[in-house]
Motif scaffolding. Structure first.
Motif, PDB file in Angstrom:
ATOM      1  N   ASN A  30      -3.567   1.811 -52.308  1.00  0.00           N
ATOM      2  CA  ASN A  30      -4.636   1.659 -52.980  1.00  0.00           C
ATOM      3  C   ASN A  30      -3.725   2.902 -53.808  1.00  0.00           C
ATOM      4  N   PHE A  31      -4.084   2.033 -55.524  1.00  0.00           N
ATOM      5  CA  PHE A  31      -3.482   3.272 -56.750  1.00  0.00           C
ATOM      6  C   PHE A  31      -4.256   4.128 -57.270  1.00  0.00           C
ATOM      7  N   ASP A  32      -5.725   3.965 -56.663  1.00  0.00           N
ATOM      8  CA  ASP A  32      -6.815   4.791 -57.134  1.00  0.00           C
ATOM      9  C   ASP A  32      -6.426   6.127 -56.846  1.00  0.00           C
ATOM     10  N   ASN A  33      -5.650   6.158 -55.192  1.00  0.00           N
ATOM     11  CA  ASN A  33      -5.753   6.945 -54.812  1.00  0.00           C
ATOM     12  C   ASN A  33      -4.037   7.394 -54.552  1.00  0.00           C
ATOM     13  N   TYR A  34      -3.172   7.266 -56.205  1.00  0.00           N
ATOM     14  CA  TYR A  34      -1.929   8.068 -56.163  1.00  0.00           C
ATOM     15  C   TYR A  34      -2.232   9.224 -57.161  1.00  0.00           C
ATOM     16  N   PHE A  35      -2.182  10.496 -56.487  1.00  0.00           N
ATOM     17  CA  PHE A  35      -2.182  11.188 -57.165  1.00  0.00           C
ATOM     18  C   PHE A  35      -1.160  12.639 -56.904  1.00  0.00           C
ATOM     19  N   ILE A  36      -0.954  13.051 -57.495  1.00  0.00           N
ATOM     20  CA  ILE A  36       0.177  14.971 -57.231  1.00  0.00           C
ATOM     21  C   ILE A  36      -1.110  15.551 -57.235  1.00  0.00           C
ATOM     22  N   PRO A  37      -0.972  16.663 -56.191  1.00  0.00           N
ATOM     23  CA  PRO A  37      -1.756  18.064 -56.135  1.00  0.00           C
ATOM     24  C   PRO A  37      -1.234  18.972 -57.402  1.00  0.00           C
ATOM     25  N   LEU A  38      -1.764  19.763 -58.185  1.00  0.00           N
ATOM     26  CA  LEU A  38      -0.931  20.806 -59.178  1.00  0.00           C
ATOM     27  C   LEU A  38      -1.088  21.848 -58.666  1.00  0.00           C
ATOM     28  N   ALA A  39      -2.894  21.931 -57.752  1.00  0.00           N
ATOM     29  CA  ALA A  39      -2.909  23.781 -57.137  1.00  0.00           C
ATOM     30  C   ALA A  39      -2.257  23.721 -56.673  1.00  0.00           C
ATOM     31  N   GLY A  40      -2.035  23.089 -55.491  1.00  0.00           N
ATOM     32  CA  GLY A  40      -0.583  23.053 -54.091  1.00  0.00           C
ATOM     33  C   GLY A  40      -1.331  22.835 -52.431  1.00  0.00           C
ATOM     34  N   GLN A  41      -2.775  22.472 -52.905  1.00  0.00           N
ATOM     35  CA  GLN A  41      -3.491  21.768 -51.783  1.00  0.00           C
ATOM     36  C   GLN A  41      -3.403  20.680 -51.219  1.00  0.00           C
ATOM     37  N   ALA A  42      -3.657  20.274 -50.002  1.00  0.00           N
ATOM     38  CA  ALA A  42      -3.473  19.045 -49.509  1.00  0.00           C
ATOM     39  C   ALA A  42      -4.798  18.616 -49.338  1.00  0.00           C
ATOM     40  N   ALA A  43      -4.934  17.165 -50.177  1.00  0.00           N
ATOM     41  CA  ALA A  43      -5.835  16.584 -49.300  1.00  0.00           C
ATOM     42  C   ALA A  43      -5.662  15.206 -49.339  1.00  0.00           C
ATOM     43  N   THR A  44      -6.004  13.991 -49.361  1.00  0.00           N
ATOM     44  CA  THR A  44      -5.628  12.564 -48.627  1.00  0.00           C
ATOM     45  C   THR A  44      -6.203  12.034 -49.473  1.00  0.00           C
ATOM     46  N   THR A  45      -7.304  12.118 -50.149  1.00  0.00           N
ATOM     47  CA  THR A  45      -7.689  11.497 -51.273  1.00  0.00           C
ATOM     48  C   THR A  45      -8.247  12.243 -52.616  1.00  0.00           C
ATOM     49  N   VAL A  99     -10.841  11.859 -55.336  1.00  0.00           N
ATOM     50  CA  VAL A  99     -11.616  12.643 -55.105  1.00  0.00           C
ATOM     51  C   VAL A  99     -11.651  13.832 -54.369  1.00  0.00           C
ATOM     52  N   GLU A 100     -10.633  14.414 -53.459  1.00  0.00           N
ATOM     53  CA  GLU A 100     -11.169  15.553 -52.471  1.00  0.00           C
ATOM     54  C   GLU A 100      -9.789  16.108 -52.944  1.00  0.00           C
ATOM     55  N   ALA A 101      -9.101  16.000 -53.665  1.00  0.00           N
ATOM     56  CA  ALA A 101      -8.325  16.643 -54.804  1.00  0.00           C
ATOM     57  C   ALA A 101      -9.289  17.678 -55.952  1.00  0.00           C
ATOM     58  N   LYS A 102      -9.618  16.583 -56.656  1.00  0.00           N
ATOM     59  CA  LYS A 102     -10.298  16.768 -57.848  1.00  0.00           C
ATOM     60  C   LYS A 102     -10.778  17.759 -57.227  1.00  0.00           C
ATOM     61  N   LYS A 103     -11.396  17.700 -55.731  1.00  0.00           N
ATOM     62  CA  LYS A 103     -12.381  19.019 -55.331  1.00  0.00           C
ATOM     63  C   LYS A 103     -11.452  20.210 -55.786  1.00  0.00           C
ATOM     64  N   ALA A 104     -11.039  19.796 -55.081  1.00  0.00           N
ATOM     65  CA  ALA A 104      -9.704  20.994 -54.776  1.00  0.00           C
ATOM     66  C   ALA A 104      -9.415  22.774 -55.984  1.00  0.00           C
ATOM     67  N   GLY A 105      -8.454  21.692 -57.566  1.00  0.00           N
ATOM     68  CA  GLY A 105      -8.374  22.031 -58.003  1.00  0.00           C
ATOM     69  C   GLY A 105      -7.854  20.883 -59.117  1.00  0.00           C
ATOM     70  N   ALA A 106      -6.852  21.141 -60.071  1.00  0.00           N
ATOM     71  CA  ALA A 106      -5.978  20.202 -60.907  1.00  0.00           C
ATOM     72  C   ALA A 106      -4.926  19.038 -60.508  1.00  0.00           C
ATOM     73  N   VAL A 107      -5.362  17.480 -60.531  1.00  0.00           N
ATOM     74  CA  VAL A 107      -4.787  16.765 -60.293  1.00  0.00           C
ATOM     75  C   VAL A 107      -3.801  15.694 -61.383  1.00  0.00           C
ATOM     76  N   LEU A 108      -3.148  15.842 -60.998  1.00  0.00           N
ATOM     77  CA  LEU A 108      -2.262  14.053 -61.947  1.00  0.00           C
ATOM     78  C   LEU A 108      -2.722  12.931 -61.424  1.00  0.00           C
ATOM     79  N   ALA A 109      -3.113  12.324 -62.103  1.00  0.00           N
ATOM     80  CA  ALA A 109      -4.134  11.575 -61.044  1.00  0.00           C
ATOM     81  C   ALA A 109      -3.211   9.840 -61.710  1.00  0.00           C
ATOM     82  N   TYR A 110      -1.781   9.446 -61.513  1.00  0.00           N
ATOM     83  CA  TYR A 110      -1.326   8.489 -61.817  1.00  0.00           C
ATOM     84  C   TYR A 110      -1.729   7.080 -61.519  1.00  0.00           C
ATOM     85  N   GLY A 111      -2.142   7.170 -60.738  1.00  0.00           N
ATOM     86  CA  GLY A 111      -2.718   5.913 -59.750  1.00  0.00           C
ATOM     87  C   GLY A 111      -3.850   5.144 -60.941  1.00  0.00           C
ATOM     88  N   SER A 112      -4.866   6.519 -61.723  1.00  0.00           N
ATOM     89  CA  SER A 112      -6.097   5.655 -61.671  1.00  0.00           C
ATOM     90  C   SER A 112      -5.345   5.396 -63.947  1.00  0.00           C
TER      91      SER A 112
END
Length: 140
Positions: free
Chosen positions: A53-68, A70-83
């Motif tokens: 699912n391309f919507d869940n392609y992302f790179i967390p920038l704050a070092g957090q571990a998230a599976t989706t 939405v979770e990664a955005k709640k935890a901090g900055a994210v590079l959402a290249y799938g979107s």
């Protein structure tokens, strides 16, 4: 009163109304393309490349571990290249459809602008034809 009449004349001119209609139809067409990409094309592409699912392609920038995402955005900055890939595909499809529409419109305009073949002169009326035949027979 001159300002209001000028504004009314401007607002009801064909170009302004055509532009408004174009913006409204463009907005609706954009939603159609979004649905086509998100609901039809991207799932097929995901299936071809292994059910991803391309919507869940992302790179967390704050070092957090998230599976989706939405979770990664709640935890901090994210590079959402799938979107971003999905939006780029939307743009490419929309640009292609608009290109094809403009191409057809230009083809129709060229067809209208080509001059018609010159028409042969109309046959003279029957009475003129008879008078010419009488004249020719009298000359002989």
């Amino acid at each position: 009163m001159g300002f209001l009449s000028e504004f009314r004349e401007f607002a009801v001119k064909g170009n302004v109304i055509d532009l408004a209609v174009g913006v409204i139809i463009g907005g609706a067409f954009g939603k159609i393309v979004d649905s086509l990409v998100g609901d039809v094309i991207m799932p097929l592409v995901g299936m071809v490349v292994g059910g991803l699912n391309f919507d869940n392609y992302f790179i967390p920038l704050a070092g957090q571990a998230a599976t989706t995402l939405v979770e990664a955005k709640k935890a901090g900055a994210v590079l959402a290249y799938g979107s971003f890939l999905t939006v780029m595909l939307n743009f490419i499809i929309l640009a292609f459809v608009i290109f094809m529409m403009i191409k057809q419109i230009n083809r129709l305009k060229r067809a209208e602008q080509t001059p018609a073949a010159p028409q042969a002169p109309a046959a003279p009326p029957e009475d003129i034809q008879l008078l010419r035949e009488i004249r020719d027979s009298l000359k002989r």
